[in-house]
Structure formats: C-alpha cells, structure tokens
Design a protein around this motif. Structure first.
Motif, PDB file in Angstrom:
ATOM      1  N   ASP A 164       0.842  -1.206   0.000  1.00  0.00           N
ATOM      2  CA  ASP A 164       0.000   0.000   0.000  1.00  0.00           C
ATOM      3  C   ASP A 164       0.875   1.253   0.000  1.00  0.00           C
ATOM      4  O   ASP A 164       0.608   2.210  -0.727  1.00  0.00           O
ATOM      5  CB  ASP A 164      -0.930   0.024   1.218  1.00  0.00           C
ATOM      6  N   TRP A 165       1.918   1.239   0.810  1.00  0.00           N
ATOM      7  CA  TRP A 165       2.825   2.386   0.899  1.00  0.00           C
ATOM      8  C   TRP A 165       3.550   2.599  -0.433  1.00  0.00           C
ATOM      9  O   TRP A 165       3.655   3.721  -0.918  1.00  0.00           O
ATOM     10  CB  TRP A 165       3.823   2.160   2.044  1.00  0.00           C
ATOM     11  N   ILE A 166       4.011   1.511  -1.053  1.00  0.00           N
ATOM     12  CA  ILE A 166       4.723   1.585  -2.336  1.00  0.00           C
ATOM     13  C   ILE A 166       3.820   2.137  -3.437  1.00  0.00           C
ATOM     14  O   ILE A 166       4.245   2.952  -4.254  1.00  0.00           O
ATOM     15  CB  ILE A 166       5.260   0.187  -2.745  1.00  0.00           C
ATOM     16  N   PHE A 167       2.570   1.706  -3.450  1.00  0.00           N
ATOM     17  CA  PHE A 167       1.659   2.118  -4.520  1.00  0.00           C
ATOM     18  C   PHE A 167       1.450   3.630  -4.575  1.00  0.00           C
ATOM     19  O   PHE A 167       1.158   4.169  -5.637  1.00  0.00           O
ATOM     20  CB  PHE A 167       0.316   1.390  -4.416  1.00  0.00           C
ATOM     21  N   GLN A 168       1.644   4.330  -3.476  1.00  0.00           N
ATOM     22  CA  GLN A 168       1.472   5.781  -3.515  1.00  0.00           C
ATOM     23  C   GLN A 168       2.547   6.477  -4.352  1.00  0.00           C
ATOM     24  O   GLN A 168       2.363   7.603  -4.780  1.00  0.00           O
ATOM     25  CB  GLN A 168       1.450   6.365  -2.095  1.00  0.00           C
ATOM     26  N   PHE A 169       3.663   5.791  -4.591  1.00  0.00           N
ATOM     27  CA  PHE A 169       4.763   6.383  -5.363  1.00  0.00           C
ATOM     28  C   PHE A 169       4.721   6.038  -6.846  1.00  0.00           C
ATOM     29  O   PHE A 169       5.527   6.547  -7.625  1.00  0.00           O
ATOM     30  CB  PHE A 169       6.118   5.941  -4.786  1.00  0.00           C
ATOM     31  N   LEU A 170       3.818   5.168  -7.230  1.00  0.00           N
ATOM     32  CA  LEU A 170       3.781   4.752  -8.629  1.00  0.00           C
ATOM     33  C   LEU A 170       3.275   5.883  -9.514  1.00  0.00           C
ATOM     34  O   LEU A 170       2.451   6.692  -9.098  1.00  0.00           O
ATOM     35  CB  LEU A 170       2.912   3.504  -8.781  1.00  0.00           C
ATOM     36  N   PRO A 171       3.781   5.930 -10.727  1.00  0.00           N
ATOM     37  CA  PRO A 171       3.429   7.039 -11.620  1.00  0.00           C
ATOM     38  C   PRO A 171       1.969   6.980 -12.075  1.00  0.00           C
ATOM     39  O   PRO A 171       1.396   5.904 -12.211  1.00  0.00           O
ATOM     40  CB  PRO A 171       4.367   6.844 -12.812  1.00  0.00           C
ATOM     41  N   SER A 172       1.410   8.149 -12.285  1.00  0.00           N
ATOM     42  CA  SER A 172       0.038   8.197 -12.804  1.00  0.00           C
ATOM     43  C   SER A 172       0.039   8.122 -14.328  1.00  0.00           C
ATOM     44  O   SER A 172      -0.951   7.736 -14.927  1.00  0.00           O
ATOM     45  CB  SER A 172      -0.655   9.478 -12.331  1.00  0.00           C
ATOM     46  N   GLN A 173       1.147   8.490 -14.960  1.00  0.00           N
ATOM     47  CA  GLN A 173       1.246   8.398 -16.413  1.00  0.00           C
ATOM     48  C   GLN A 173       1.580   6.971 -16.824  1.00  0.00           C
ATOM     49  O   GLN A 173       2.166   6.220 -16.048  1.00  0.00           O
ATOM     50  CB  GLN A 173       2.291   9.392 -16.957  1.00  0.00           C
ATOM     51  N   PRO A 174       1.195   6.568 -18.021  1.00  0.00           N
ATOM     52  CA  PRO A 174       1.440   5.192 -18.476  1.00  0.00           C
ATOM     53  C   PRO A 174       2.934   4.864 -18.569  1.00  0.00           C
ATOM     54  O   PRO A 174       3.746   5.699 -18.978  1.00  0.00           O
ATOM     55  CB  PRO A 174       0.813   5.161 -19.875  1.00  0.00           C
ATOM     56  N   VAL A 175       3.269   3.656 -18.154  1.00  0.00           N
ATOM     57  CA  VAL A 175       4.637   3.145 -18.262  1.00  0.00           C
ATOM     58  C   VAL A 175       4.562   1.732 -18.841  1.00  0.00           C
ATOM     59  O   VAL A 175       3.502   1.122 -18.872  1.00  0.00           O
ATOM     60  CB  VAL A 175       5.365   3.123 -16.896  1.00  0.00           C
ATOM     61  N   ASP A 176       5.718   1.232 -19.279  1.00  0.00           N
ATOM     62  CA  ASP A 176       5.792  -0.138 -19.792  1.00  0.00           C
ATOM     63  C   ASP A 176       6.134  -1.135 -18.692  1.00  0.00           C
ATOM     64  O   ASP A 176       5.839  -2.319 -18.805  1.00  0.00           O
ATOM     65  CB  ASP A 176       6.818  -0.235 -20.919  1.00  0.00           C
ATOM     66  N   ALA A 177       6.767  -0.641 -17.631  1.00  0.00           N
ATOM     67  CA  ALA A 177       7.118  -1.484 -16.492  1.00  0.00           C
ATOM     68  C   ALA A 177       7.535  -0.599 -15.326  1.00  0.00           C
ATOM     69  O   ALA A 177       7.955   0.546 -15.522  1.00  0.00           O
ATOM     70  CB  ALA A 177       8.255  -2.439 -16.845  1.00  0.00           C
ATOM     71  N   CYS A 178       7.429  -1.155 -14.144  1.00  0.00           N
ATOM     72  CA  CYS A 178       7.883  -0.478 -12.930  1.00  0.00           C
ATOM     73  C   CYS A 178       8.842  -1.412 -12.211  1.00  0.00           C
ATOM     74  O   CYS A 178       8.557  -2.604 -12.057  1.00  0.00           O
ATOM     75  CB  CYS A 178       6.687  -0.151 -12.043  1.00  0.00           C
ATOM     76  N   ILE A 179       9.980  -0.878 -11.795  1.00  0.00           N
ATOM     77  CA  ILE A 179      10.976  -1.654 -11.059  1.00  0.00           C
ATOM     78  C   ILE A 179      11.087  -1.071  -9.662  1.00  0.00           C
ATOM     79  O   ILE A 179      11.304   0.137  -9.512  1.00  0.00           O
ATOM     80  CB  ILE A 179      12.352  -1.596 -11.759  1.00  0.00           C
ATOM     81  N   ILE A 180      10.923  -1.915  -8.643  1.00  0.00           N
ATOM     82  CA  ILE A 180      11.178  -1.462  -7.273  1.00  0.00           C
ATOM     83  C   ILE A 180      12.427  -2.170  -6.769  1.00  0.00           C
ATOM     84  O   ILE A 180      12.591  -3.374  -6.939  1.00  0.00           O
ATOM     85  CB  ILE A 180       9.974  -1.653  -6.328  1.00  0.00           C
ATOM     86  N   ASP A 181      13.307  -1.390  -6.189  1.00  0.00           N
ATOM     87  CA  ASP A 181      14.628  -1.877  -5.806  1.00  0.00           C
ATOM     88  C   ASP A 181      14.976  -1.353  -4.414  1.00  0.00           C
ATOM     89  O   ASP A 181      14.357  -0.411  -3.915  1.00  0.00           O
ATOM     90  CB  ASP A 181      15.648  -1.392  -6.838  1.00  0.00           C
ATOM     91  N   HIS A 182      15.975  -1.959  -3.833  1.00  0.00           N
ATOM     92  CA  HIS A 182      16.518  -1.553  -2.531  1.00  0.00           C
ATOM     93  C   HIS A 182      15.483  -1.598  -1.408  1.00  0.00           C
ATOM     94  O   HIS A 182      15.363  -0.665  -0.625  1.00  0.00           O
ATOM     95  CB  HIS A 182      17.151  -0.152  -2.607  1.00  0.00           C
ATOM     96  N   PHE A 183      14.764  -2.693  -1.338  1.00  0.00           N
ATOM     97  CA  PHE A 183      13.868  -2.873  -0.197  1.00  0.00           C
ATOM     98  C   PHE A 183      14.177  -4.173   0.552  1.00  0.00           C
ATOM     99  O   PHE A 183      13.367  -4.662   1.338  1.00  0.00           O
ATOM    100  CB  PHE A 183      12.388  -2.802  -0.617  1.00  0.00           C
TER     101      PHE A 183
END
Length: 157
Positions: free
Chosen positions: A74-93
């Motif tokens: 839930d916390w991570i989802f607040q940082f996701l972009p509102s504009q379209p992307v082809d992929a999202c990478i989350i790192d360093h967690f």
C-alpha cells in the motif's frame, strides 16, 4: 535457459498477474543491470523506484518497523506514476524483506506475484537479494505462471 528482461516485460504485459520477482546475490550487479537495461531501451518507459531513497526522505522512519507485506505494498503504490509506463521496477527494499519472518515473506511473495493488471496495468518488477525462501520457491516451482527468477538466469546486456 537465459531470459531476456525485455521478453519478460512483453510477456507479463499480457498476463493476468503482473508481479515479477528477480533475486540474486547481494552486490551481484542487479541494480546496475536494471539501470543499464533502462538506458539501453529508451523505447520502453520504465519507472524505477528506489525504496531506500523514499524511506530516507521521511522525517520519521520508524513506520518501517510496523509495515506488514500488505501495508508495505500500500505504501509503495502511492509512489507509482500516474502516467502510463511499460514497467515499474522497485529496488533496494531488502532491508524490509529481511525484517519479516518466513510467514510474512511468503505473504509478500503471494501478494506481489498475484498483483493483477487491474491494480497495476504493466509488469511490476521487484529486485531482491537471495533468500532461502526464494530458492525454495524456484526449487519447488511453486508459482504458476512462473514469476520468480534468478538474476543469474537473465541474459547479459
């Protein structure tokens, strides 16, 4: 058999579940690989989220100790972009993953690998350090469709 990250992104762009986990040795070059991949594929809109940076930007970081896998997502989802992307990478967690016991780690893996396109419409890639629970999933081939990969199995770029 090596996997091309671009092929995984294409494949998971059409799958029901978009969560992909790539894991490998600490200091094994995962972050460098992802950054290089992003530079070499300017045609792909990839959003890279460094979780350590987001935590460090908080005035009080004690909340991290209270995060369950669900609350973390839930916390991570607040940082996701509102504009379209082809992929999202989350790192360093890894610091977060390493705080959890086996039950919470399994909960995270189940939740992450079952993120549906209706929640996040494109591949959502988590980068983690090796952990016995991840190796166990690979050995037993628990996930179907397969969504957890060893970093060493990615094609070199």
């Amino acid at each position: 058999m090596p996997y091309a990250l671009s092929d995984l992104i294409k494949k998971f762009s059409h799958e029901r579940y978009v969560g992909i986990i790539i894991f490998g040795a600490a200091d094994g070059g995962k972050t460098t690989y992802m950054q290089k991949f992003t530079r070499l594929h300017p045609d792909l809109k990839i959003y890279y989220l460094d979780v350590q940076e987001k935590v460090a930007a908080q005035s009080d970081t004690s909340f991290i100790l209270q995060l369950t896998p669900r609350k973390f997502l839930d916390w991570i989802f607040q940082f996701l972009p509102s504009q379209p992307v082809d992929a999202c990478i989350i790192d360093h967690f890894d610091f977060m993953f390493n705080l959890w016991d086996t039950v919470k780690k399994e909960d995270f893996l189940n939740r992450f690998t079952r993120i549906e396109r209706v929640i996040f419409p494109k591949p959502f890639i988590a980068i983690l350090q090796s952990d016995p629970i991840l190796e166990n999933v690979i050995e037993k081939n628990i996930t179907n469709p397969r969504s957890i990969y060893r970093f060493e199995d990615l094609e070199e770029i």
